[in-house]
Design a protein around this motif. Sequence first.
Motif, PDB file in Angstrom:
ATOM      1  N   LEU A 227      44.115  -5.205  22.281  1.00 41.33           N
ATOM      2  CA  LEU A 227      43.243  -6.081  21.504  1.00 41.33           C
ATOM      3  C   LEU A 227      43.800  -6.295  20.101  1.00 41.33           C
ATOM      4  O   LEU A 227      43.799  -7.419  19.577  1.00 41.33           O
ATOM      5  N   GLY A 228      44.272  -5.203  19.486  1.00 42.02           N
ATOM      6  CA  GLY A 228      44.856  -5.315  18.151  1.00 42.02           C
ATOM      7  C   GLY A 228      46.116  -6.166  18.150  1.00 42.02           C
ATOM      8  O   GLY A 228      46.351  -6.954  17.228  1.00 42.02           O
ATOM      9  N   ALA A 229      46.940  -6.024  19.186  1.00 40.96           N
ATOM     10  CA  ALA A 229      48.166  -6.815  19.274  1.00 40.96           C
ATOM     11  C   ALA A 229      47.841  -8.297  19.414  1.00 40.96           C
ATOM     12  O   ALA A 229      48.503  -9.156  18.818  1.00 40.96           O
ATOM     13  N   ALA A 230      46.816  -8.616  20.206  1.00 37.47           N
ATOM     14  CA  ALA A 230      46.411 -10.012  20.351  1.00 37.47           C
ATOM     15  C   ALA A 230      45.890 -10.570  19.038  1.00 37.47           C
ATOM     16  O   ALA A 230      46.164 -11.720  18.673  1.00 37.47           O
ATOM     17  N   TYR A 231      45.146  -9.745  18.310  1.00 36.24           N
ATOM     18  CA  TYR A 231      44.615 -10.160  17.004  1.00 36.24           C
ATOM     19  C   TYR A 231      45.761 -10.470  16.044  1.00 36.24           C
ATOM     20  O   TYR A 231      45.780 -11.516  15.386  1.00 36.24           O
ATOM     21  N   GLU A 232      46.727  -9.568  15.964  1.00 34.15           N
ATOM     22  CA  GLU A 232      47.842  -9.763  15.044  1.00 34.15           C
ATOM     23  C   GLU A 232      48.677 -10.976  15.436  1.00 34.15           C
ATOM     24  O   GLU A 232      49.184 -11.698  14.577  1.00 34.15           O
ATOM     25  N   ASN A 233      48.838 -11.202  16.726  1.00 33.46           N
ATOM     26  CA  ASN A 233      49.637 -12.328  17.182  1.00 33.46           C
ATOM     27  C   ASN A 233      48.999 -13.665  16.814  1.00 33.46           C
ATOM     28  O   ASN A 233      49.680 -14.683  16.710  1.00 33.46           O
ATOM     29  N   HIS A 234      47.690 -13.651  16.590  1.00 31.12           N
ATOM     30  CA  HIS A 234      46.968 -14.887  16.283  1.00 31.12           C
ATOM     31  C   HIS A 234      47.122 -15.289  14.819  1.00 31.12           C
ATOM     32  O   HIS A 234      46.948 -16.451  14.469  1.00 31.12           O
ATOM     33  N   PHE A 235      47.444 -14.340  13.957  1.00 34.38           N
ATOM     34  CA  PHE A 235      47.493 -14.601  12.524  1.00 34.38           C
ATOM     35  C   PHE A 235      48.913 -14.449  11.984  1.00 34.38           C
ATOM     36  O   PHE A 235      49.588 -13.475  12.271  1.00 34.38           O
ATOM     37  N   ASP A 236      49.341 -15.412  11.178  1.00 35.92           N
ATOM     38  CA  ASP A 236      50.643 -15.324  10.537  1.00 35.92           C
ATOM     39  C   ASP A 236      50.629 -14.345   9.368  1.00 35.92           C
ATOM     40  O   ASP A 236      51.674 -13.865   8.938  1.00 35.92           O
ATOM     41  N   PHE A 237      49.431 -14.053   8.832  1.00 35.33           N
ATOM     42  CA  PHE A 237      49.351 -13.245   7.619  1.00 35.33           C
ATOM     43  C   PHE A 237      49.968 -11.871   7.802  1.00 35.33           C
ATOM     44  O   PHE A 237      50.600 -11.340   6.888  1.00 35.33           O
ATOM     45  N   THR A 238      49.805 -11.267   8.975  1.00 30.44           N
ATOM     46  CA  THR A 238      50.349  -9.926   9.176  1.00 30.44           C
ATOM     47  C   THR A 238      51.867  -9.935   9.045  1.00 30.44           C
ATOM     48  O   THR A 238      52.454  -9.004   8.501  1.00 30.44           O
ATOM     49  N   ARG A 239      52.502 -10.996   9.541  1.00 26.11           N
ATOM     50  CA  ARG A 239      53.956 -11.088   9.410  1.00 26.11           C
ATOM     51  C   ARG A 239      54.359 -11.300   7.957  1.00 26.11           C
ATOM     52  O   ARG A 239      55.358 -10.746   7.487  1.00 26.11           O
ATOM     53  N   GLU A 240      53.581 -12.119   7.237  1.00 23.49           N
ATOM     54  CA  GLU A 240      53.854 -12.315   5.813  1.00 23.49           C
ATOM     55  C   GLU A 240      53.699 -11.006   5.044  1.00 23.49           C
ATOM     56  O   GLU A 240      54.469 -10.706   4.128  1.00 23.49           O
ATOM     57  N   CYS A 241      52.689 -10.241   5.410  1.00 19.50           N
ATOM     58  CA  CYS A 241      52.437  -8.960   4.758  1.00 19.50           C
ATOM     59  C   CYS A 241      53.590  -7.992   5.002  1.00 19.50           C
ATOM     60  O   CYS A 241      54.064  -7.325   4.076  1.00 19.50           O
ATOM     61  N   GLU A 242      54.055  -7.911   6.241  1.00 20.62           N
ATOM     62  CA  GLU A 242      55.180  -7.029   6.560  1.00 20.62           C
ATOM     63  C   GLU A 242      56.427  -7.440   5.776  1.00 20.62           C
ATOM     64  O   GLU A 242      57.167  -6.590   5.272  1.00 20.62           O
ATOM     65  N   ALA A 243      56.657  -8.740   5.669  1.00 20.47           N
ATOM     66  CA  ALA A 243      57.819  -9.228   4.928  1.00 20.47           C
ATOM     67  C   ALA A 243      57.706  -8.869   3.447  1.00 20.47           C
ATOM     68  O   ALA A 243      58.695  -8.477   2.806  1.00 20.47           O
ATOM     69  N   ALA A 244      56.498  -8.990   2.891  1.00 22.50           N
ATOM     70  CA  ALA A 244      56.288  -8.650   1.481  1.00 22.50           C
ATOM     71  C   ALA A 244      56.535  -7.164   1.230  1.00 22.50           C
ATOM     72  O   ALA A 244      57.166  -6.785   0.232  1.00 22.50           O
ATOM     73  N   LEU A 245      56.053  -6.308   2.130  1.00 26.33           N
ATOM     74  CA  LEU A 245      56.259  -4.868   1.966  1.00 26.33           C
ATOM     75  C   LEU A 245      57.731  -4.501   2.086  1.00 26.33           C
ATOM     76  O   LEU A 245      58.244  -3.653   1.337  1.00 26.33           O
ATOM     77  N   GLU A 246      58.418  -5.134   3.031  1.00 25.39           N
ATOM     78  CA  GLU A 246      59.847  -4.853   3.191  1.00 25.39           C
ATOM     79  C   GLU A 246      60.621  -5.262   1.941  1.00 25.39           C
ATOM     80  O   GLU A 246      61.501  -4.542   1.474  1.00 25.39           O
ATOM     81  N   ARG A 247      60.274  -6.420   1.384  1.00 28.25           N
ATOM     82  CA  ARG A 247      60.938  -6.894   0.182  1.00 28.25           C
ATOM     83  C   ARG A 247      60.662  -5.958  -1.000  1.00 28.25           C
ATOM     84  O   ARG A 247      61.579  -5.620  -1.768  1.00 28.25           O
ATOM     85  N   LEU A 248      59.417  -5.516  -1.136  1.00 24.88           N
ATOM     86  CA  LEU A 248      59.081  -4.594  -2.228  1.00 24.88           C
ATOM     87  C   LEU A 248      59.825  -3.272  -2.102  1.00 24.88           C
ATOM     88  O   LEU A 248      60.342  -2.734  -3.093  1.00 24.88           O
ATOM     89  N   ALA A 249      59.874  -2.720  -0.885  1.00 24.13           N
ATOM     90  CA  ALA A 249      60.572  -1.451  -0.675  1.00 24.13           C
ATOM     91  C   ALA A 249      62.058  -1.589  -0.963  1.00 24.13           C
ATOM     92  O   ALA A 249      62.686  -0.677  -1.523  1.00 24.13           O
TER      93      ALA A 249
END
Length: 261
Positions: free
Chosen positions: A80-102
């Motif tokens: 269910l969580g995977a389906a939720y994340e797949n529906h929203f682009d924001f999670t991918r943007e968030c991961e990219a932002a964290l990777e860039r910050l690190a």
Amino acid sequence: MDAGLDEAAGKRARGLDRAFEILDFLRQKRQALKPNEIAAQIGAPRSSVYELVNLLLRNGILEFTGGEGRVYLGRKLYFLGAAYENHFDFTRECEAALERLADETRETAQFCMLDGNKYTVVRMREGARPFRISTDIGQSVPIPWTASGRLLVAHMTNAEILSFIPERDFQLPGGEWLDPAAFLTEVRQAERDGHFTFNSIVDSFTHCFAVPVTDDAGHAAATLCLVAPRDDGLANRDRYLDCLKDAARRLSHAPLQSRRA
């Protein structure tokens, strides 16, 4: 007839509330428990907890694990969580932002939100340091213990904040108490500055940075954070805040429906 329907609907709603309470309790405990242990710790009738646990087991929301009838969150929740994340682009943007910050800071980067009246880390990317600085994702922490907490409640009035945060949450990990008036002063300063930094209350070796990720109303819907060794955090304070604020501006401009993810 109508009264009977209303009563049945009310019973179903209470059952749903109790089911979510069981799931949230197991999430916070992070261990498998027997149904009677769950009932005792959430203060619910054993019969209703057993009934709901069996229903959740049949649907894969809970699973038996650890023996002796213990149950824990089931794999259906992962799908269910995977389906939720797949529906929203924001999670991918968030991961990219964290990777860039690190990468930019070499420090541990986190994306944090409120979970009810508690603070929680939703996403995290560890830095490139030889030792590990991290927090368990999804663990509920009292708001006053965190840098993010000052920003996440800043849209409330002082009275609303004191009503929202349980009084016991002003007791810090070491046993001492944080003066609520001092906390409110820090909230208002964080609101004016657009960030908050301090030496961690939970870990005496780290310095924490938080900036808001805002919604359309300008409220902090979430925060981006850095957790750094204390000396390095203080030495690089301005640069780290610039990196965080740049990343937060990009996330704050994501579509509204994505930010709600």
